[in-house]
Design a protein around this motif. Structure first.
Motif, PDB file in Angstrom:
ATOM      1  N   VAL A  52       1.121  -0.959   0.139  1.00  0.00           N
ATOM      2  CA  VAL A  52      -0.152   0.025  -0.037  1.00  0.00           C
ATOM      3  C   VAL A  52       0.804   1.355   0.038  1.00  0.00           C
ATOM      4  CG1 VAL A  52      -1.810   0.927   1.196  1.00  0.00           C
ATOM      5  CG2 VAL A  52      -1.814  -1.122   0.952  1.00  0.00           C
ATOM      6  N   GLU A  53       0.300   2.094  -1.099  1.00  0.00           N
ATOM      7  CA  GLU A  53       1.475   3.425  -1.075  1.00  0.00           C
ATOM      8  C   GLU A  53       0.785   4.509  -0.585  1.00  0.00           C
ATOM      9  OE1 GLU A  53       2.236   5.714  -4.993  1.00  0.00           O
ATOM     10  OE2 GLU A  53       2.729   3.884  -5.228  1.00  0.00           O
ATOM     11  N   ARG A  54      -1.094   4.827  -0.235  1.00  0.00           N
ATOM     12  CA  ARG A  54      -1.679   5.630   0.306  1.00  0.00           C
ATOM     13  C   ARG A  54      -2.684   4.574   1.160  1.00  0.00           C
ATOM     14  NH1 ARG A  54       0.490   9.796   1.735  1.00  0.00           N
ATOM     15  NH2 ARG A  54       1.591  10.344  -0.328  1.00  0.00           N
ATOM     16  N   SER A  55      -2.623   5.254   2.379  1.00  0.00           N
ATOM     17  CA  SER A  55      -4.269   4.801   2.521  1.00  0.00           C
ATOM     18  C   SER A  55      -4.975   6.045   3.239  1.00  0.00           C
ATOM     19  CB  SER A  55      -3.857   3.728   3.426  1.00  0.00           C
ATOM     20  OG  SER A  55      -3.425   4.099   4.836  1.00  0.00           O
ATOM     21  N   VAL A  56      -6.397   5.945   3.338  1.00  0.00           N
ATOM     22  CA  VAL A  56      -7.048   6.857   4.274  1.00  0.00           C
ATOM     23  C   VAL A  56      -8.222   5.890   4.765  1.00  0.00           C
ATOM     24  CG1 VAL A  56      -8.780   8.887   3.733  1.00  0.00           C
ATOM     25  CG2 VAL A  56      -6.860   8.674   2.153  1.00  0.00           C
ATOM     26  N   HIS A  57      -7.992   6.486   6.082  1.00  0.00           N
ATOM     27  CA  HIS A  57      -8.673   5.532   7.020  1.00  0.00           C
ATOM     28  C   HIS A  57     -10.093   6.497   7.470  1.00  0.00           C
ATOM     29  CE1 HIS A  57      -5.572   2.611   6.451  1.00  0.00           C
ATOM     30  NE2 HIS A  57      -6.403   1.526   7.475  1.00  0.00           N
ATOM     31  N   LEU A  58     -11.135   6.089   7.138  1.00  0.00           N
ATOM     32  CA  LEU A  58     -11.852   7.073   7.856  1.00  0.00           C
ATOM     33  C   LEU A  58     -12.985   6.201   8.602  1.00  0.00           C
ATOM     34  CD1 LEU A  58     -13.521   7.897   5.092  1.00  0.00           C
ATOM     35  CD2 LEU A  58     -12.239   9.383   6.275  1.00  0.00           C
ATOM     36  N   ILE A  59     -12.639   6.433  10.240  1.00  0.00           N
ATOM     37  CA  ILE A  59     -13.506   5.677  10.931  1.00  0.00           C
ATOM     38  C   ILE A  59     -14.921   6.934  12.175  1.00  0.00           C
ATOM     39  CG2 ILE A  59     -13.138   4.591  13.792  1.00  0.00           C
ATOM     40  CD1 ILE A  59     -10.394   4.339  12.658  1.00  0.00           C
ATOM     41  N   THR A  60     -15.811   6.217  11.484  1.00  0.00           N
ATOM     42  CA  THR A  60     -17.010   7.251  12.261  1.00  0.00           C
ATOM     43  C   THR A  60     -17.776   6.283  12.846  1.00  0.00           C
ATOM     44  OG1 THR A  60     -18.316   6.834  10.454  1.00  0.00           O
ATOM     45  CG2 THR A  60     -17.054   8.519  10.280  1.00  0.00           C
ATOM     46  N   ASN A  61     -19.094   6.585  13.678  1.00  0.00           N
ATOM     47  CA  ASN A  61     -20.493   6.574  14.539  1.00  0.00           C
ATOM     48  C   ASN A  61     -19.615   5.398  15.678  1.00  0.00           C
ATOM     49  OD1 ASN A  61     -21.180   7.119  12.291  1.00  0.00           O
ATOM     50  ND2 ASN A  61     -22.666   5.166  11.810  1.00  0.00           N
ATOM     51  N   VAL A  62     -19.231   5.884  16.187  1.00  0.00           N
ATOM     52  CA  VAL A  62     -18.548   5.650  17.084  1.00  0.00           C
ATOM     53  C   VAL A  62     -19.209   5.860  18.116  1.00  0.00           C
ATOM     54  CG1 VAL A  62     -16.621   5.722  19.011  1.00  0.00           C
ATOM     55  CG2 VAL A  62     -16.256   5.935  16.120  1.00  0.00           C
ATOM     56  N   GLU A  63     -19.779   4.390  19.172  1.00  0.00           N
ATOM     57  CA  GLU A  63     -20.498   3.913  20.062  1.00  0.00           C
ATOM     58  C   GLU A  63     -19.656   3.653  21.409  1.00  0.00           C
ATOM     59  OE1 GLU A  63     -24.348   2.009  20.040  1.00  0.00           O
ATOM     60  OE2 GLU A  63     -24.428   3.570  17.484  1.00  0.00           O
ATOM     61  N   VAL A  64     -19.198   4.431  22.709  1.00  0.00           N
ATOM     62  CA  VAL A  64     -18.017   4.414  24.007  1.00  0.00           C
ATOM     63  C   VAL A  64     -19.589   3.870  24.950  1.00  0.00           C
ATOM     64  CG1 VAL A  64     -16.409   4.782  25.294  1.00  0.00           C
ATOM     65  CG2 VAL A  64     -16.361   5.637  22.632  1.00  0.00           C
ATOM     66  N   GLU A  65     -18.593   2.369  25.721  1.00  0.00           N
ATOM     67  CA  GLU A  65     -19.524   2.378  26.731  1.00  0.00           C
ATOM     68  C   GLU A  65     -18.349   2.534  28.055  1.00  0.00           C
ATOM     69  OE1 GLU A  65     -20.848  -2.190  29.087  1.00  0.00           O
ATOM     70  OE2 GLU A  65     -21.428  -1.820  26.746  1.00  0.00           O
ATOM     71  N   ASP A  66     -18.367   2.969  28.882  1.00  0.00           N
ATOM     72  CA  ASP A  66     -16.887   3.548  29.794  1.00  0.00           C
ATOM     73  C   ASP A  66     -17.440   2.979  31.235  1.00  0.00           C
ATOM     74  OD1 ASP A  66     -14.903   4.374  31.590  1.00  0.00           O
ATOM     75  OD2 ASP A  66     -16.212   5.901  31.756  1.00  0.00           O
ATOM     76  N   THR A  67     -16.948   2.469  31.413  1.00  0.00           N
ATOM     77  CA  THR A  67     -16.892   1.668  32.806  1.00  0.00           C
ATOM     78  C   THR A  67     -16.323   1.542  33.894  1.00  0.00           C
ATOM     79  OG1 THR A  67     -16.154  -0.687  32.363  1.00  0.00           O
ATOM     80  CG2 THR A  67     -18.461  -0.673  31.920  1.00  0.00           C
ATOM     81  N   GLY A  68     -15.371   2.988  34.098  1.00  0.00           N
ATOM     82  CA  GLY A  68     -14.215   3.082  34.610  1.00  0.00           C
ATOM     83  C   GLY A  68     -12.953   3.367  33.982  1.00  0.00           C
ATOM     84  N   ASP A  69     -12.158   2.454  34.197  1.00  0.00           N
ATOM     85  CA  ASP A  69     -10.688   1.469  34.185  1.00  0.00           C
ATOM     86  C   ASP A  69     -11.062   1.358  32.497  1.00  0.00           C
ATOM     87  OD1 ASP A  69      -9.490   3.335  35.571  1.00  0.00           O
ATOM     88  OD2 ASP A  69      -9.113   2.087  36.935  1.00  0.00           O
ATOM     89  N   TRP A  70     -11.755   0.541  32.389  1.00  0.00           N
ATOM     90  CA  TRP A  70     -12.639  -0.171  30.947  1.00  0.00           C
ATOM     91  C   TRP A  70     -13.264   0.083  30.240  1.00  0.00           C
ATOM     92  CZ3 TRP A  70     -16.471  -3.286  29.222  1.00  0.00           C
ATOM     93  CH2 TRP A  70     -15.991  -3.862  28.103  1.00  0.00           C
ATOM     94  N   ALA A  71     -13.027   0.345  28.434  1.00  0.00           N
ATOM     95  CA  ALA A  71     -14.299   1.121  28.250  1.00  0.00           C
ATOM     96  C   ALA A  71     -13.920  -0.055  26.619  1.00  0.00           C
ATOM     97  CB  ALA A  71     -13.518   2.276  27.102  1.00  0.00           C
TER      98      ALA A  71
END
Length: 163
Positions: free
Chosen positions: A81-100
């Motif tokens: 791979v000479e060039r890449s474009v990563h798109l990361i969207t619609n992230v839903e985070v569940e947080d439980t303190g020191d772990w998510a």
């Protein structure tokens, strides 16, 4: 009837909890942005630094366990791979303190081979798990799995070094 002071204290506690949740989402969002940027810029040392010592990384081209050698493994996998474009969207985070965990994080990557003659576009869903580092309290990736739902183009770009 609750006193004005207890109502105020309750409101402050609610606001503090809301701010803490937003901080976690922001910190993990920054981590995921760094993840994509490290891959797109070929910064595999930075990429490796985003993970815990016992991480598990699962991609369409294989699985790597442990932080040791992770950057090299990803570099070899993306060597065509000479060039890449990563798109990361619609992230839903569940947080439980020191772990998510983050689920339903949509991904789209466009990868270009040598001379831009070969192109691979793919999309899928990431499943992530994170934990806070003991030393500096920053979030690190403990597990990431990408399920590729569709792809279009030259899949050989993910087979490592191209001749």
């Amino acid at each position: 009837m609750p006193s004005e002071l207890s109502q105020f204290e309750s409101l402050v506690a609610t606001l503090q909890a809301d701010v803490a949740r937003l901080r976690v989402k922001d910190e993990i969002g920054t981590l995921l942005n760094t993840y994509g940027h490290a891959l797109d810029s070929g910064s595999y040392d930075t990429y490796e630094s985003l993970f815990t010592e016992t991480c598990v990384v699962g991609m369409s081209f294989g699985t790597h366990e442990g932080k040791d050698g992770l950057g090299w493994w990803m570099k070899e996998a993306l060597n065509g791979v000479e060039r890449s474009v990563h798109l990361i969207t619609n992230v839903e985070v569940e947080d439980t303190g020191d772990w998510a965990e983050a689920t339903r994080a949509k991904a789209r990557a466009k990868l270009h081979g040598a001379c831009w003659s070969n192109v691979l576009t793919l999309g899928g869903m990431y499943d992530w798990e994170f934990e806070r580092a003991d030393v500096d309290s920053r979030w690190l990736i403990t597990s990431v799995k990408l399920d590729t739902y569709w792809s279009r183009g030259d899949a050989s770009l993910l087979e490592g070094k191209q001749d």
